[in-house]
Design an enzyme around this catalytic site. Structure first.
Site, PDB file in Angstrom:
ATOM      1  N   SER A  66       4.191  -8.430  -8.105  1.00 55.32           N
ATOM      2  CA  SER A  66       3.742  -7.251  -7.382  1.00 55.32           C
ATOM      3  C   SER A  66       4.801  -6.157  -7.212  1.00 55.32           C
ATOM      4  CB  SER A  66       3.198  -7.720  -6.032  1.00 55.32           C
ATOM      5  OG  SER A  66       2.499  -6.705  -5.417  1.00 55.32           O
ATOM      6  N   ASP A 284       1.250   0.029  -6.280  1.00 51.20           N
ATOM      7  CA  ASP A 284       2.419  -0.801  -6.587  1.00 51.20           C
ATOM      8  C   ASP A 284       2.222  -1.472  -7.947  1.00 51.20           C
ATOM      9  OD1 ASP A 284       0.558  -2.713  -5.893  1.00 51.20           O
ATOM     10  OD2 ASP A 284       1.981  -3.992  -4.853  1.00 51.20           O
ATOM     11  N   ASP A 286       1.249  -4.241  -9.254  1.00 53.51           N
ATOM     12  CA  ASP A 286       0.035  -4.942  -9.677  1.00 53.51           C
ATOM     13  C   ASP A 286      -1.214  -4.323  -9.049  1.00 53.51           C
ATOM     14  OD1 ASP A 286       0.607  -5.811  -7.120  1.00 53.51           O
ATOM     15  OD2 ASP A 286      -0.093  -7.842  -7.439  1.00 53.51           O
ATOM     16  N   ASN A 384       2.211  -1.079   4.615  1.00 55.24           N
ATOM     17  CA  ASN A 384       2.666  -0.924   3.232  1.00 55.24           C
ATOM     18  C   ASN A 384       1.542  -0.649   2.227  1.00 55.24           C
ATOM     19  OD1 ASN A 384       1.472  -3.447   2.760  1.00 55.24           O
ATOM     20  ND2 ASN A 384       3.394  -4.577   2.895  1.00 55.24           N
ATOM     21  N   PRO A 514      12.339 -12.815   8.223  1.00 53.01           N
ATOM     22  CA  PRO A 514      12.686 -13.091   6.824  1.00 53.01           C
ATOM     23  C   PRO A 514      11.518 -12.704   5.925  1.00 53.01           C
ATOM     24  CG  PRO A 514      12.237 -15.148   8.008  1.00 53.01           C
ATOM     25  CD  PRO A 514      12.096 -14.049   9.006  1.00 53.01           C
ATOM     26  N   SER A 515      11.801 -12.024   4.821  1.00 52.10           N
ATOM     27  CA  SER A 515      10.738 -11.668   3.878  1.00 52.10           C
ATOM     28  C   SER A 515      10.183 -12.937   3.236  1.00 52.10           C
ATOM     29  CB  SER A 515      11.309 -10.744   2.792  1.00 52.10           C
ATOM     30  OG  SER A 515      10.465 -10.755   1.672  1.00 52.10           O
TER      31      SER A 515
END
Ligand code: G16
Length: 554
Positions: A66, A284, A286, A384, A514-515
């Site tokens: 992505s 983005d 994808d 986002n 945390p991502s």
């Protein structure tokens, strides 16, 4: 059983796991540098195949990373309804991805199959559709996925070629509902429902006219090509496509695309003087995220961003207007709005001011989608740009019946038009997952209906200035959060440090987490001025660095 497991083990020997790496089924499946992923993708193929045997349905496997850089790749499973893999299966997917030796590998599969009551079946009992985006590593990973699926006795793997992520999810959903499910059907459905919606627009006399003149940033990914295919079904609709991934246009997600535009708030590559004053949209890599923007200053390279929150607001206003029109007929249906901690505080305030119910979930489409599905109409968006509108079967059945009832009286009735608009939206907007292509068409149709320019849309409310920073730390899992990711539990003392920074700013708000898709900790800060939001984010990034050990901050 033992013979079938032995065959899986034999195929697996061609895809040994890289030593010393632990894979996590994060926010959106497994993601990593592509060179490390063949065993994980092979094993995700096994998971998808078993899911198909268990559910007796068609399952999807998407190879994409992505918004991540082109050197990364990833894999995720789409469940029978077209949504993300049920969270109950994530621990199994992780355990299998991380099984180091053949005994562990075999034991993990056997135990899971026993617990879930899954048995191997005869040929063609299960089916997995596999697609990939345009990443160069996609082709070899596709091979690993196909081998993993086919290693499971009774399951067929079908290569769907290069698709956007939402197209694969849409196809899985439709296959399981026995409705038209090819790529051609996708374009046919989107284009015809868009045309219906446009034909049901009000004649807006006093507001700015709809021009259909949009410039789309395709992130140098798969979305650009698919959008131009979609446009070939929509004669007369003008969209200029930039960053389509052709030779010389730059790299995938490299200073282009929805993630870049939303985080950096600057003009993406490929856009310039000719685009000033125009309505611009960014997908983005994808094409599952969508944001809009317009250039505010060429000199400063700055944009005015219309993020997922504002797209959500536009959708909510439109849907609410149609429901209000039907008020006397439908008080019992519930509209719900779903956001995450990243939602700009001004958007939540505005939605609540409109009288709408707003709820929050953890970051990740898998959480938002599940929550939105609890409503008759659930609208969810992440800031986002990930999001969609879900309609319950019950509500759609009621709408169809009302359509027939009202249609027998008069064709011009405003209530009938409201019903037909809602039905058209339910066909236009992807019911399986957020989709930049279908989202973009819906935005265009609603702007046309409302007679809004992009500037008018942007002025619905004013965003609180915000800043996001990524901090690379030695081990992102050392940060543990609670309260829908808005507070830090560990390392001890970090939350107190964040609280004391936030207290220095009027209307300050901040959190770190945390991502689940990148090796980084994300910092989000909001405050009354941009300078304050920037300095709050920076101060907190430094605390993260002190508490968790810095590698770098961007
Ligand atoms: C994925 C998920 C989104 C999530 C994003 C960032 O998006 O589908 O729901 O917001 O990752 O997640 P994180 O902050 O955990 O890295 P995409 O577009 O990368 O598939």
């Amino acid at each position: 059983m033992d013979e079938a497991i032995h065959l899986i083990l034999q195929s697996a020997s061609a895809f040994p796991p890289p030593p010393g790496i632990k894979f996590a089924y994060g926010t959106a499946g497994f993601r990593s540098n592509a060179s490390l992923l063949s065993s994980t993708v092979f094993r995700a193929g096994i998971v998808a195949a078993l899911r198909s045997l268990k559910s007796g349905s068609v399952i999807g496997l998407m190879i994409t990373a992505s918004h991540n850089p082109a050197s990364d790749n990833g894999v995720k499973v789409a469940d029978p309804g077209g949504g993300m893999l049920t969270q109950d299966w994530e621990p199994f997917a992780e355990a299998l991805a991380n099984a180091v030796n053949p005994e562990d590998f075999v034991q993990t599969i056997k135990e899971f199959m026993r617990n879930e009551g899954i048995s191997f079946k005869e040929a063609c009992s299960g089916e997995v559709l596999v697609a990939r985006d345009t990443r160069p590593s996609g082709e070899s990973l596709l091979g690993a996925a196909m081998r993993g699926i086919r290693a499971v006795k009774g399951v067929v793997a079908v290569d769907m070629g290069i698709l956007t992520t939402p197209q694969l999810h849409w196809m899985v959903r439709n296959r399981n509902r026995s409705t038209p499910a090819t790529e051609f059907d996708y374009y046919t459905q989107l284009s015809s429902s868009f045309r219906t919606l446009m034909s049901l627009s009000l004649k807006v006399l006093e507001s700015e006219p709809y021009t259909g003149d949009v410039v789309v940033d395709g992130a140098n990914g798969v979305g650009a090509e698919k959008l131009s295919l979609l446009l070939s079904f929509l004669e007369g609709l003008e969209m200029q496509i930039k960053n389509s991934g052709k030779e010389g246009e730059g790299g995938l997600n490299e200073r282009v695309g929805a993630d870049f535009v939303q985080k950096e708030k600057v003009i993406p590559c490929g856009f310039g003087v000719g685009d000033v004053g125009k309505r611009c949209a960014s997908f983005d890599g994808d094409a599952d995220r969508l944001v809009y923007f317009y250039i505010s200053s060429l000199e400063k390279q700055s944009i005015d961003l219309i993020d997922g929150d504002k797209i959500l607001t536009l959708f909510a206003i439109f849907i609410n207007q149609q429901l209000n029109c039907l008020q006397e007929k439908c008080h019992s249906f519930k509209l719900g709005i779903v956001q995450t901690a990243y939602a700009n505080g001004a958007s939540t305030n505005y939605l609540r001011y409109l009288g709408l119910e707003v709820v929050f979930t953890l970051t990740g489409v898998k959480y938002l989608h599940e929550k939105a599905a609890e409503y008759d109409i659930g609208i969810y968006f992440e800031a986002n740009g990930h999001g969609t509108i879900l309609f319950s079967e019950k509500f759609l059945a009621w709408l169809s019946a009302l359509n027939e009832e009202l249609g027998s009286f008069s064709t011009g009735l405003e209530q009938l038009k409201a019903v037909q608009r809602l039905l058209a939206v339910s066909k236009l907007i992807n019911q399986a997952t957020g989709d930049a292509l279908s989202g973009c068409l819906l935005v265009e149709a609603i702007l046309h209906y409302m007679g809004f320019s992009i500037q008018t849309w942007n002025k619905l409310y004013q965003d609180l200035p915000s800043r996001q920073i990524k901090v690379k730390v030695a081990d992102k899992t050392s940060i543990v959060t609670t309260d829908a990711e808005t507070r830090v539990l560990r390392p001890l003392g970090l939350q107190e440090a964040i609280d004391s920074e936030v207290a220095k700013h009027s209307q300050g708000r901040a959190f770190v987490r945390p991502s689940g898709t990148e090796d980084a900790v994300r910092v989000y800060a909001e405050a009354l001025t941009q300078e304050a939001a920037d300095s709050l984010a920076q101060a907190i990034a430094e605390h993260v660095h002190q508490f968790a050990g810095l590698v770098s901050a961007t």
